[in-house]
Scaffold this motif. Structure first.
Motif, PDB file in Angstrom:
ATOM      1  N   GLY A  52       0.810  -1.210   0.000  1.00 49.63           N
ATOM      2  CA  GLY A  52       0.000   0.000   0.000  1.00 49.63           C
ATOM      3  C   GLY A  52       0.844   1.260   0.000  1.00 49.63           C
ATOM      4  O   GLY A  52       0.539   2.227  -0.701  1.00 49.63           O
ATOM      5  N   GLY A  89      -1.701  -2.198  -4.389  1.00 53.62           N
ATOM      6  CA  GLY A  89      -1.441  -0.829  -3.986  1.00 53.62           C
ATOM      7  C   GLY A  89      -1.491   0.150  -5.130  1.00 53.62           C
ATOM      8  O   GLY A  89      -1.921   1.295  -4.964  1.00 53.62           O
ATOM      9  N   SER A 105      -3.054  -3.852   1.560  1.00 57.62           N
ATOM     10  CA  SER A 105      -2.468  -2.901   0.601  1.00 57.62           C
ATOM     11  C   SER A 105      -3.499  -1.885   0.139  1.00 57.62           C
ATOM     12  O   SER A 105      -3.190  -0.699  -0.030  1.00 57.62           O
ATOM     13  N   ARG A 135      -5.435  -0.584  -6.833  1.00 54.99           N
ATOM     14  CA  ARG A 135      -6.519  -0.599  -5.843  1.00 54.99           C
ATOM     15  C   ARG A 135      -7.578  -1.635  -6.197  1.00 54.99           C
ATOM     16  O   ARG A 135      -8.740  -1.487  -5.776  1.00 54.99           O
TER      17      ARG A 135
END
Length: 730
Positions: free
Chosen positions: A311, A476, A508, A479
């Motif tokens: 993330g 990350g 993440s 998304r």
């Protein structure tokens, strides 16, 4: 908002992606004229296009894989027996460890034994620059639409807008050729995102012979949604992941039939790719792993840490990439895109060649990082040696350099994807963490933490951490959630590790969303100012619609009576608007309905050809008593002694209507969730104003210089050649 500004942005409303064909009178007329067999053939057209799209996407993907491997190996040498063969095919059939005499490295070709490293370094740099510059020249000269990933533009198209000539034959050819050259150059980019664009180009071209698809924006976008699933299917060998990718990332509206169509298209594409078997492995799974050990409970914590790192990486990468893109756009660099590509290719080649983990292509690197160390496994990268400290440091260094290079590369004037580079970066830091944990377990085998480990059996598998790291990095950046888990499973065949992958992807996304809700594709949509109204959680201004709508006095309306056919022709010739409210008269403005430009144009043409109407023939939108005929005729024709053309059947008599005091939050929700193209506002039946999807986009995103969202605007980011509007044809 001023009247002139409101009028400008109200010119072209987008066609909604969800709109059924039967909602148009023109489409109803066409379908009613079909016989039983004709309707069957008409319904089968979409399946013909999807099947052919799947086959075409599979064939093109196989060709790109073969060409990319040959060009990539050409940087290191050539096959003496047949120059057109890559190293894999040149040395096909040899046992492990056996020398391939047919393959000629450049140091042997030029007879430089002592300075062989320098010679190979030189050829590597020369070919890298040559391939990257050639790809940039092709894109800039013949098809500017072929640059970048194409996914932000596809999301915009599926969101209800048209980007003209974005999915033409020339774009398909240049995208495919440029993709081969760009990937082979060694730039930190991937082919997965661009393959989605390639598949959509195939579908768009194959729809041309079928007017019922190519002339109907709603059906066209359903086909494009299915085609995008085929693109991911052939990119990863992941048909189910392709369907979920289209559902989660691309499609603005995804009805049940679109799910079925995407499934069929992705399956056909995957079958075609496996039949072509470009790597001669006989397997669809690209990075198949066979781990002899499972995972332990104590590994949940490092798996979660990898999710957090993914993330953080995604948030950092998006911001860095956007900063570089903004700098490129606002400085003199934007005038010399080919020079920029050449410089980036030179820097990338200079860095890649000396570092063993950066020299292979991202696909080959990911495959090696995923593997488990065993006696039968090849170890070209030296990951299975006993000295762990140097590989760990080099893995982390490669990961950091990969982030910097990928940030500079994603956005250049070459076809480029970000999915595989992100997976490679995540696999690098994931493998390094796995090696650290493995070394710690070997040093303290009796610690209570490792009580679940079996004695004399390797406890930690670093390759698993590479898979988890790749999934976390991809989550990350993009998304995405569900589709990543399925894609990683289909990529590796490692069903045992689905739960750790889910944990890492979940974390993440949470961590990435803490720094911004937009993924890399949404960030590029906002950067290019594409008119895309996403289902985001950003706050909507708490204002009444009456403050932002186009008021009645600024609208071009049509009265229900008193129009001649020539007057309506003149209206269409002088006004570029995509639709017109119909009112009783201009003074009272009681709302009667709404008619789109395409419907009105078609109806007038039908009246001239089939009804025998002339320029002076009156055209009405009034009740049946006014025209002395049966209500709602499907073919406009002259009625009565006065010669009147009834156009009520071509008008939407029940448009979505709200009170002008409604909140903008409510209206924005209707546009986002229902895919509406316009909303009318009336008080006690009297028209007060109109609001289009583009109006809402302008309000939520603010007025910015650069690319405009109006129907007649040109996108400066693409050299003013891509016209975004709401028209029904490309």
């Amino acid at each position: 908002m001023g009247g002139e500004y409101v009028r400008r942005i109200s010119v072209g409303e987008p066609q909604p992606a969800f709109l059924k064909a039967g909602m148009y009178a023109k489409e109803r007329l066409r379908t009613r004229s079909l016989s039983g067999l004709g309707r069957l053939l008409d319904a089968s057209q979409v399946w013909v296009v999807l099947l052919c799209t799947g086959v075409a996407a599979g064939l093109i993907a196989a060709g790109i894989d073969i060409a990319t491997n040959w060009l990539g190996d050409l940087k290191h040498g050539y096959c003496g027996g047949a120059f057109y063969l890559s190293r894999r095919f040149c040395c096909l059939g040899l046992e492990a460890g056996e020398t391939c005499r047919e393959w000629v490295p450049w140091r042997a070709a030029v007879g430089a034994a002592r300075s062989g490293y320098v010679v190979e370094y030189f050829f590597y740099i020369v070919f890298s620059i040559l391939f990257a510059a050639t790809a940039s020249v092709l894109v800039g000269t013949y098809a500017i639409y072929a640059k970048h990933s194409g996914i932000p533009e596809i999301k915009t198209v599926l969101g209800g807008f048209v980007i003209r000539r974005f999915m033409g034959a020339q774009t398909l050819i240049i995208k495919s050729l440029g993709l081969c050259l760009a990937v082979a150059s060694g730039l930190w980019l991937g082919k997965e995102g661009p393959l989605v664009h390639v598949a959509c180009c195939c579908a768009n071209i194959l729809m041309k012979p079928f007017p019922s698809l190519s002339k109907n924006e709603a059906r066209k976008r359903e086909v494009l949604s299915a085609a995008s699933a085929a693109g991911i299917s052939v990119a990863f060998g992941s048909p189910i992941g392709g369907v979920l990718f289209s559902l989660e990332q691309l499609s603005y509206y995804f009805p049940d039939k679109a799910m079925w169509q995407s499934f069929v298209s992705a399956m056909v594409a995957a079958v075609t790719l496996q039949f072509m078997n470009p790597f001669r492995t006989g397997k669809l799974v690209l990075y198949q792993v066979k781990y002899t050990r499972g995972w332990h409970d104590f590994e949940i914590i490092p798996f979660a840490v990898l999710g957090v790192i993914g993330g953080l990486y995604g948030a950092f990468f998006i911001r860095l990439n956007m900063r570089i893109a903004q700098y490129r756009k606002t400085t003199i660099i934007r005038k010399y895109p080919i020079t920029e590509v050449t410089i980036v290719a030179l820097i990338t080649a200079l860095i890649n060649f000396p570092i063993i983990f950066m020299r292979p292509s991202p696909s080959a690197l990911v495959a090696d990082l995923f593997q488990e160390c065993s006696k039968t496994t090849e170890d070209p990268l030296g990951l299975c040696v006993d000295k762990t400290a140097p590989p760990i440091i080099l893995l982390l260094l490669s990961s950091v350099l990969g982030i910097l290079l990928a940030s500079a590369t994603f956005g250049l004037q070459v076809p480029a994807g970000i999915i595989l580079p992100s997976m490679a970066i995540g696999a690098l830091y994931g493998r390094s963490m796995g090696m650290v944990l493995q070394a710690f377990q070997r040093t303290h085998p009796t610690s209570w933490i490792f009580s679940s480990c079996t004695p004399d059996v390797e406890c930690v598998t670093p390759g698993v951490f590479a898979i988890i790291g790749a999934a976390s990095a991809l989550g990350g950046v993009t998304r995405m959630t569900v589709s990543i888990v399925v894609i990683m499973f289909e990529l590796t065949g490692a069903l045992t590790y689905v739960l750790p992958i889910m944990i890492a992807v979940m974390l993440s996304k949470w961590v990435g969303d803490a720094f911004g809700k937009r993924g890399i594709y949404e960030s590029w949509i906002r950067f290019k100012q594409y008119p895309f109204l996403d289902n985001r959680e950003d706050p909507v201004p708490d204002v009444a619609v009456s403050e932002v709508m186009t008021r009645t006095e600024d609208l071009i309306v049509i009265t229900e009576q008193g129009n001649t056919l020539a007057a309506l022709d003149a209206l269409l010739a002088t006004q570029p608007y995509k639709g017109f409210p119909v009112v009783t008269d201009t003074r009272d403005a009681v709302l009667v309905g709404y008619i789109s430009r395409s419907e009105l144009r078609f109806a007038l043409d039908q009246a001239r050809r089939g009804g025998g109407a002339g320029d002076d023939t009156e055209c009405v939108f009034s009740s049946p008593a006014a025209v002395a005929g049966s209500p709602f005729p499907m073919t406009p024709r002259v009625r009565g002694d006065a010669g009147v053309v009834d156009l009520r059947a071509w008008m939407d008599a029940t448009p979505i209507t709200l009170a002008p005091g409604a909140s903008l939050l409510l209206v924005a929700g209707l546009f986002q969730k229902l895919g509406l193209r316009y909303v009318l506002f009336a008080r006690h039946g009297v028209l007060q104003g109109l609001l289009t999807k583009k109006d809402v986009f302008e309000v939520l995103n603010g007025e910015e210089e650069g690319e405009a969202a109006g129907s007649d605007s040109q996108t400066a980011e693409l050299v003013g050649m891509i016209i975004i509007d709401g028209s029904c044809t490309e």
